[in-house]
Structures are given as C-alpha cells and as structure tokens.
Write a protein that holds these residues in place. Structure first.
Motif, PDB file in Angstrom:
ATOM      1  N   ALA A 217       0.642  -1.261   0.157  1.00  8.63           N
ATOM      2  CA  ALA A 217       0.284   0.268   0.195  1.00  8.63           C
ATOM      3  C   ALA A 217       0.719   1.455  -0.018  1.00  8.63           C
ATOM      4  O   ALA A 217       0.564   2.290  -0.752  1.00  8.63           O
TER       5      ALA A 217
ATOM      6  N   LEU B   2       0.022   3.893  -3.126  1.00  7.77           N
ATOM      7  CA  LEU B   2      -0.905   4.748  -3.406  1.00  7.77           C
ATOM      8  C   LEU B   2      -0.288   5.980  -2.883  1.00  7.77           C
ATOM      9  O   LEU B   2      -1.664   7.086  -2.703  1.00  7.77           O
TER      10      LEU B   2
ATOM     11  N   SER C 180      -4.464   3.561  -7.141  1.00  5.23           N
ATOM     12  CA  SER C 180      -5.743   2.517  -6.700  1.00  5.23           C
ATOM     13  C   SER C 180      -4.988   1.334  -7.046  1.00  5.23           C
ATOM     14  O   SER C 180      -4.040   0.798  -7.050  1.00  5.23           O
TER      15      SER C 180
ATOM     16  N   LEU D 140      -1.935  -1.256  -7.550  1.00  2.10           N
ATOM     17  CA  LEU D 140      -1.729  -2.321  -6.631  1.00  2.10           C
ATOM     18  C   LEU D 140      -1.049  -3.845  -7.158  1.00  2.10           C
ATOM     19  O   LEU D 140      -0.431  -4.117  -6.761  1.00  2.10           O
TER      20      LEU D 140
ATOM     21  N   VAL E 252      -7.307  -0.024  -0.290  1.00  2.03           N
ATOM     22  CA  VAL E 252      -7.246   1.384  -1.157  1.00  2.03           C
ATOM     23  C   VAL E 252      -7.750   1.915  -0.320  1.00  2.03           C
ATOM     24  O   VAL E 252      -7.338   3.137   0.458  1.00  2.03           O
TER      25      VAL E 252
ATOM     26  N   TRP F  57      -6.236   2.300   3.219  1.00  4.42           N
ATOM     27  CA  TRP F  57      -4.686   3.284   2.805  1.00  4.42           C
ATOM     28  C   TRP F  57      -4.998   4.714   3.169  1.00  4.42           C
ATOM     29  O   TRP F  57      -4.484   6.327   3.945  1.00  4.42           O
ATOM     30  N   ARG F  58      -6.213   5.135   2.705  1.00  2.00           N
ATOM     31  CA  ARG F  58      -6.780   6.464   2.401  1.00  2.00           C
ATOM     32  C   ARG F  58      -6.923   7.243   3.529  1.00  2.00           C
ATOM     33  O   ARG F  58      -7.186   8.280   3.884  1.00  2.00           O
TER      34      ARG F  58
END
Length: 644
Positions: free
Chosen positions: A442, A446, A451, A455, A474, A477-478
């Motif tokens: 990640a 990212l 996205s 990956l 995704v 992580w965001r």
C-alpha cells in the motif's frame, strides 16, 4: 567580454553514442575541427583548425576564467573536448548549459527540438547529420574512395563549406535559445549544482577490469553451453529465436503468444519435462547482464575509470538525475550471501566452480554488476542513502502527524502504516507480522493517488490478494492517511485556480505562479517546476483536468494531462532531489569526493581513516527551508559497490 557562446565540431574514431564524451575525447585520433564562437551575443566566427587557423588567445584564456560565462547546448561535450584540446581539465565553474536551461522549463533535450518548440527564426540545419557523419566519423573503405577510412575537407570542399555554415548556425541557434529564455533564468544555486555534477562526472569511478573482462568471457561460455543443450532438446537451429521456439512449443500443444521474461516465468510454474527444461534455458539465454559489462568496457578511459554516468536534469519535470552509458539508476539488485566469494570465482575465470556451486551463472553475473565499480587504490567506498525519503517528505509536506511521529521514533514505516490501516499493532517478524507486507504494498503503490491498478502493478495479486481485498486496501490506506489525500486535493485546487485566474496561489508551502504562458510551481527549496501552456480541459471521466505541453511517453512534444496527486508526486520527487543535491554539496565542501550517486544514495571514494558516521551526519543535516522534516540515513563501507 562577459560571455562566449560556443559550438565545436570534432573527429574521433570512437563511437560517441556507445562510449560517451569522455572516452570519445580520450581517443588517440581525437581532433578539434571547427570552433564556432560569438562573444557577448555578437556575430559568429568560425575557426577552421584543419586549415591552420588558431583560436584567438583571449578566447583560449577565457575558457579557464570562471568569471566569463561559456555557454553551449550540452556544454559537457564542449568542455570535455576542449579540455583535451588545451591539454588540461577545464573546470566546470563558469560554464552554462542551454540544454540544462531548456530542461528546467520542461523543454526537449535536443537542439533542433528546442528550436522548433520555441519557434526560433533560425533553426538547426537538418542536413548537418549527414555532414557530421561524413567528416566526424570514420568512413568505410571502398574502391570509389581509394580505400580511405576518413574523409578530409579536401575530399569534398563544397560539403566542408556547408559544414562550416552548419557550425555557425548551431552557435546562432544556441544564442537565440539563451535570449529567448532569459526571462526565466536558472538560479545561481542550480548552476552550482550543475558544476558539482560535472565535477563528479569528471572524477569518474574506477572499474575492476579483471572482473569485467572475465564476466563477459564467462557469460559467452555459458551462453554457448545453454544454446547447445537447447539445440539438442529442441532440434532447432536457433532455439533463441522467438519465432522458432514459439512454433516448437505450439507443436507440443502450447498456444504461446509471448516469450517475454514475465511470460516465461509464468509458464515455468505450470510446465514439466522437456518443455520446462527448454523454457528454463530460454530464461537463462535471455539474461542481458553482459550488456552492462560491455558498456563499462566501451566507456572506460585510459585512467581505468568510467566517466559521465549521470546526466544532470535528465528527468526534466522534477530535475532528477538520469543514468547514462551503464545506466547506474537501473542496476540489478544483489541478494547473494556469498557475494564476495562468487566475485572472486568470476575474477579467476573459474567456470567449473561456478557451474558446480550455482544453478544460474547468468544470475550470478547479474548480481555482480554493481561490484564491478571499485574504489581508488588504497581507498574504500563509503555508501550512505536516505531512508524512505519520499515517504518522509510527503508526511512532512502534508502534515500527516502519525507518520511524522513514526519517523521520529525510527519505526518501520510499513509496520506503522499497516497498524494504522488495520487498527492493530504490527511488528516485523512478530505480532500481526503478516500484515506488514500489505502495508508495504500500500505504501509503495498508493501515495500518489494510485488505486487498484497501482496495487496490481506493484505485484499485489501475486501475494494472493483478491480484487475485493485490493479495493478495501485502497480505502483503508486513504482513511489512515487523510492529510495526504487532502494534500492531493489542495494541490489540485491551487493549480486549477492559478491556471484559471492567472493569479498566485499557495498551499502547504508550495506556491503557484502564472507567468508568460507558464505555470511555475515553487518548491519550499525555492526551485521552480515549470508547466508550459497550461489549460483546464475535460478528461475522459467528464471531470475538469489540467493539461500542459511537455515531452510525452514517446519523446514527442505534446499536450499532457495531469492532476493533483500527480503534481504531488512531482513535488515530492523534486524535493527529494533537492535534499540529495544539497547533501552532496555539503559532502563536497567538506572534502569528501562523491564518485557516484543512485536515487537517494551517495558513494564516496575515501581513505580507510574516513568516518562513515561523519558522512551520515552530513547527509542528514536538515536544510533551513525543510524545517520540521525528519531525515535519516544509513550506510556501509566496502571494497566494491553493492546493495547492502
């Protein structure tokens, strides 16, 4: 006299494209043919040295004067060749390169392309390529040319006059570029970075000639062996031919579209018997490690060193260096525990021991490429690199506090990220350690708006992750890094507003300025990134998008689309580059000669009494403009270059 604009024409039997300018000028038959120059942007004069004309003494003297600017397009070529001509090294200070200047504005890296993009009234003479080939390189002996191997002016007087006009025109175009770009001057700090770069390239790096020569012989020996075994197994005249091998495989019920390295590696997981053997040999035969050894051989000068491995501002969007000749920015990694022992076997040419001890000799040779770079006699290499510098820079710029704390506590960022994402403690080789790999994937994929596709490109599916898991990864992580996500959007908003209104904008310490049809993005370091002729358009998703003119993926001047996260990538990489440049300047100022640098790593060639701790301390000094950034570096000492 304040400035001299220069262009030269030369002869050498050495192939410039294969060897670089240092080896080219080091050739026994190197010769300066024409010296075109103009002082203070005045009329151009061409000195024809083949006819006994002499370069005026004040001009020769000025070549060594750092207070007089010497300007040329790709000035390294002029300076190195003129160093050979005058008989001593011309120091870089005082030399300006209009190709570097063009690169700082995102322009192409060739004189003709820059002239076209800028719409100059006088363009480079396109017929010049043929004239250069005729007078500057050896010719093939034929009956019609009386078996000569070189063309002299008296062989074609009309062509020679055209060649002199070509030389004059190049000086004129170079001057017009300089005048056209004078509104956007390169800062003195950046010229000093360029001079440091030239010092590093002039210094060069020593090559282990015995290792290089024996590695090439060894590769050829094993290549022949693998080819013979493959011929016996397949009955093919050339089993290294993709066409022949595909046909052979298709006859055995395998519908093969590609024999790329990735395709062969995948096929090896499902095949058995003779087909598996043949594909294994194909994999061994396709190893291209010998090419880098050959590049070292070709580029090495009489001093036993290779020079000119790095091109300043080679990546012209961010200003990062690019690799040349041996392509040191793209060297295979080494992971062998017995690297030194394998190295000695190759140096001895002990192919019997190599074949007994290792399954893949080409892989051994590939891993030994780095070790062909060695320090000067009686010296060691001191190698240090920044730890996770891009991750540290983006955390600092975005204000992602948990990341800053993790770096301050010297934590493993992949564990820290996984812990933040999954809400549980993650320890490498410890509690929840299996989550670290997901955190690592990640982190690497990212940070700049990537996205699911990013990956996959990073190899997430090879780890057994499903499409559903990728989507959730995704999002996790965001969610764990909201300040970085906001950073993307803030940069996107500021850039769009600057383009629409032509008014200055600022966010996260980054300033956006619209001037003369360009958007300049001013980094915290003070350096500016240029986006030429920016516009707001509509992308394929129906949303507003930023476009600008630049060099596209196929090296053409075209309109390129960008967006906030991509601009963040430019900002972070450019900032990381500035940190490395300043660190190397400090090392040089402290008397520590840098001989090579790769990505975020510097290599010093120094005596045994030098201190690695001192090097790391110098590298991790935080510049005043980066207050609050948490830097770290680590290093090692070695008698050859390697990946520690």
């Amino acid at each position: 006299m304040k400035q001299i604009s220069i262009d030269i024409e030369t002869y050498s039997s050495t192939n410039l494209n294969q060897t670089g300018v240092y080896r080219y000028a080091d050739s026994d038959d190197f010769e300066l043919l024409l010296f075109g120059y103009a002082t203070d942007l005045g009329p151009v004069k061409v000195v024809d040295l083949t006819q006994g004309e002499k370069i005026p003494q004040p001009i020769v003297k000025a070549l060594d004067d750092p207070t007089i600017i010497k300007s040329a397009f790709n000035a390294q070529f002029e300076r190195v060749c003129l160093s050979r001509f005058v008989g001593h090294r011309l120091k870089p200070a005082g030399w300006h390169c209009s190709r570097v200047w063009s690169a700082t504005l995102g322009l192409p890296l060739s004189l003709s392309d820059v002239g076209t993009v800028l719409g100059l009234p006088r363009q480079k003479i396109t017929a010049g390529k043929e004239l250069v080939r005729y007078f500057c390189t050896p010719c093939k002996p034929t009956k019609s040319n009386q078996n000569r191997t070189r063309n002299f002016p008296y062989h074609a007087p009309d062509k020679w006059q055209q060649f002199k006009q070509y030389n004059q025109r190049d000086v004129e175009v170079e001057m017009e570029i300089t005048q056209k770009l004078e509104r956007f001057p390169v800062s003195q700090n950046e010229w000093e970075n360029y001079w440091m770069d030239q010092d590093i390239n002039d210094r060069g790096i020593r090559i282990d000639q015995q290792l290089v020569n024996n590695a090439i012989k060894c590769q050829e020996n094993f290549h022949d062996q693998y080819l013979q075994v493959s011929q016996k197994l397949t009955g093919l005249a050339n089993p290294n031919s993709p066409l022949q091998l595909k046909d052979w495989l298709n006859q055995r019920g395998m519908n093969i579209d590609s024999l790329s390295k990735a395709s062969v590696a995948q096929l090896l997981q499902t095949t058995t018997g003779k087909v598996h053997q043949v594909l294994s040999l194909r994999q061994l035969l396709s190893k291209s490690s010998v090419k880098k050894y050959q590049a070292m051989q070709k580029a090495m000068c009489r001093d036993g060193r290779v020079h000119g491995l790095l091109q300043f501002y080679g990546a012209n969007r961010t200003g990062r260096w690019a690799g040349r000749l041996v392509q040191v920015q793209n060297l295979p990694r080494n992971s062998m525990p017995d690297l030194e022992e394998a190295r000695e076997l190759v140096k001895q040419g002990n192919t019997t021991a190599l074949s007994m001890l290792y399954d893949s000799v080409p892989d051994v040779l590939s891993q030994l490429i780095r070790t062909a770079f060695i320090p000067s006699q009686g010296h060691h290499f001191y190698v240090a690199d920044f730890s996770a510098v891009e991750a540290r820079v983006i955390a600092w710029l975005s204000g992602e506090e948990w990341r800053q704390k993790a770096f301050a506590n010297n934590e493993d960022i992949y564990c820290a990220s996984a812990s933040q994402m999954f809400g549980v403690p993650v320890v490498k080789h410890g509690v929840n350690g299996e989550l670290r790999q997901k955190g690592k994937i990640a982190e690497l994929a990212l940070g700049y708006g990537g996205s699911i596709g990013a990956l996959k490109a990073m190899g997430a599916t090879n780890l057994g992750l499903t499409e559903e898991e990728l989507h959730s990864l995704v999002q996790m992580w965001r969610n764990a890094s909201p300040h970085i996500v906001q950073f993307w959007w803030d940069i996107d908003k500021a850039a769009k507003e600057c383009i629409k209104s032509h008014l200055p904008q600022a966010t996260h310490g980054i300033k956006f300025i619209y001037r003369s049809g360009c958007m300049f993005l001013r980094l915290r370091s003070g350096r500016k990134l240029c986006y030429s002729k920016p516009k707001i358009g509509i992308n394929r998703f129906g949303s507003e998008s930023i476009t600008f003119m630049g060099i596209n993926a196929v090296k053409k001047w075209d309109r390129i689309e960008t967006y906030g996260a991509k601009l963040v990538e430019n900002i972070v990489q450019a900032t990381s580059r500035d940190l490395l440049a300043e660190a190397m300047r400090r090392l040089e100022d402290a008397g520590n000669p840098v001989v090579m640098h790769i990505h975020d790593e510097a290599v010093i060639d120094a005596p045994a009494n030098y201190s690695l701790e001192k090097m790391v301390k110098i590298m991790t000094e935080v510049p005043r403009w980066a207050d609050g950034l948490i830097l770290n570096a680590a290093g090692f000492v070695s008698d050859f270059y390697k990946k520690d």
